[in-house]
Design a protein around this motif. Sequence first.
Motif, PDB file in Angstrom:
ATOM      1  N   ARG A 297      63.655  -9.939  90.337  1.00  0.00           N
ATOM      2  CA  ARG A 297      62.481  -9.632  91.158  1.00  0.00           C
ATOM      3  C   ARG A 297      62.557  -8.203  91.664  1.00  0.00           C
ATOM      4  O   ARG A 297      63.621  -7.728  92.049  1.00  0.00           O
TER       5      ARG A 297
ATOM      6  N   LYS B 283      54.416  -6.122  92.877  1.00  0.00           N
ATOM      7  CA  LYS B 283      53.246  -5.411  92.377  1.00  0.00           C
ATOM      8  C   LYS B 283      52.057  -6.358  92.380  1.00  0.00           C
ATOM      9  O   LYS B 283      52.203  -7.569  92.382  1.00  0.00           O
ATOM     10  N   VAL B 284      50.875  -5.765  92.358  1.00  0.00           N
ATOM     11  CA  VAL B 284      49.628  -6.527  92.400  1.00  0.00           C
ATOM     12  C   VAL B 284      48.958  -6.421  91.038  1.00  0.00           C
ATOM     13  O   VAL B 284      48.838  -5.330  90.487  1.00  0.00           O
ATOM     14  N   GLN B 285      48.561  -7.559  90.499  1.00  0.00           N
ATOM     15  CA  GLN B 285      47.860  -7.543  89.226  1.00  0.00           C
ATOM     16  C   GLN B 285      46.371  -7.396  89.490  1.00  0.00           C
ATOM     17  O   GLN B 285      45.806  -8.097  90.325  1.00  0.00           O
ATOM     18  N   LEU B 286      45.741  -6.453  88.794  1.00  0.00           N
ATOM     19  CA  LEU B 286      44.304  -6.267  88.940  1.00  0.00           C
ATOM     20  C   LEU B 286      43.736  -5.703  87.650  1.00  0.00           C
ATOM     21  O   LEU B 286      44.469  -5.321  86.751  1.00  0.00           O
ATOM     22  N   THR B 287      42.429  -5.667  87.570  1.00  0.00           N
ATOM     23  CA  THR B 287      41.756  -5.121  86.406  1.00  0.00           C
ATOM     24  C   THR B 287      41.097  -3.817  86.807  1.00  0.00           C
ATOM     25  O   THR B 287      40.374  -3.765  87.798  1.00  0.00           O
TER      26      THR B 287
ATOM     27  N   GLN C  90      53.168   1.521  81.658  1.00  0.00           N
ATOM     28  CA  GLN C  90      52.472   1.093  82.870  1.00  0.00           C
ATOM     29  C   GLN C  90      53.241   1.526  84.116  1.00  0.00           C
ATOM     30  O   GLN C  90      52.638   1.941  85.110  1.00  0.00           O
ATOM     31  N   SER C  91      54.563   1.461  84.065  1.00  0.00           N
ATOM     32  CA  SER C  91      55.370   1.928  85.192  1.00  0.00           C
ATOM     33  C   SER C  91      55.210   3.437  85.372  1.00  0.00           C
ATOM     34  O   SER C  91      55.133   3.927  86.503  1.00  0.00           O
TER      35      SER C  91
ATOM     36  N   ASN D   8      51.956   4.038  87.033  1.00  0.00           N
ATOM     37  CA  ASN D   8      52.097   3.718  88.447  1.00  0.00           C
ATOM     38  C   ASN D   8      52.791   4.868  89.185  1.00  0.00           C
ATOM     39  O   ASN D   8      52.368   5.264  90.277  1.00  0.00           O
TER      40      ASN D   8
END
Length: 98
Positions: free
Chosen positions: A47, A52-56, A75-76, A79
């Motif tokens: 963990r 992190k938050v999943q969104l579109t 993706q990191s 971010n």
Amino acid sequence: MPKLKKGLIMPTPEEDAAINAGIAADPDAYELGAQEFKQLRKVGRPRAAQAKVQLTVRYDQEVVDAFKSSGPGWQSRMNDALRDWLRDHRARDLVQKT
């Protein structure tokens, strides 16, 4: 072979028996006992310290392509780039005045 939902094909009873006979004949095959099965732990990525938050969201294709072309972990890196941008800009710059 009987078909199930989403294209999954189950073996016939004869095929299942042949599979199980092959497993039983394999000297390297080992079946866990109930106690051993209870001791199993999930494996995988630990963990994150910060969830992190999943969104579109929608980005320009060229932006996504540029990050994806940098390989796994893109993706990191995206971010991190957004986090760097936030460090350089004040919160009030993010709010649009109406």
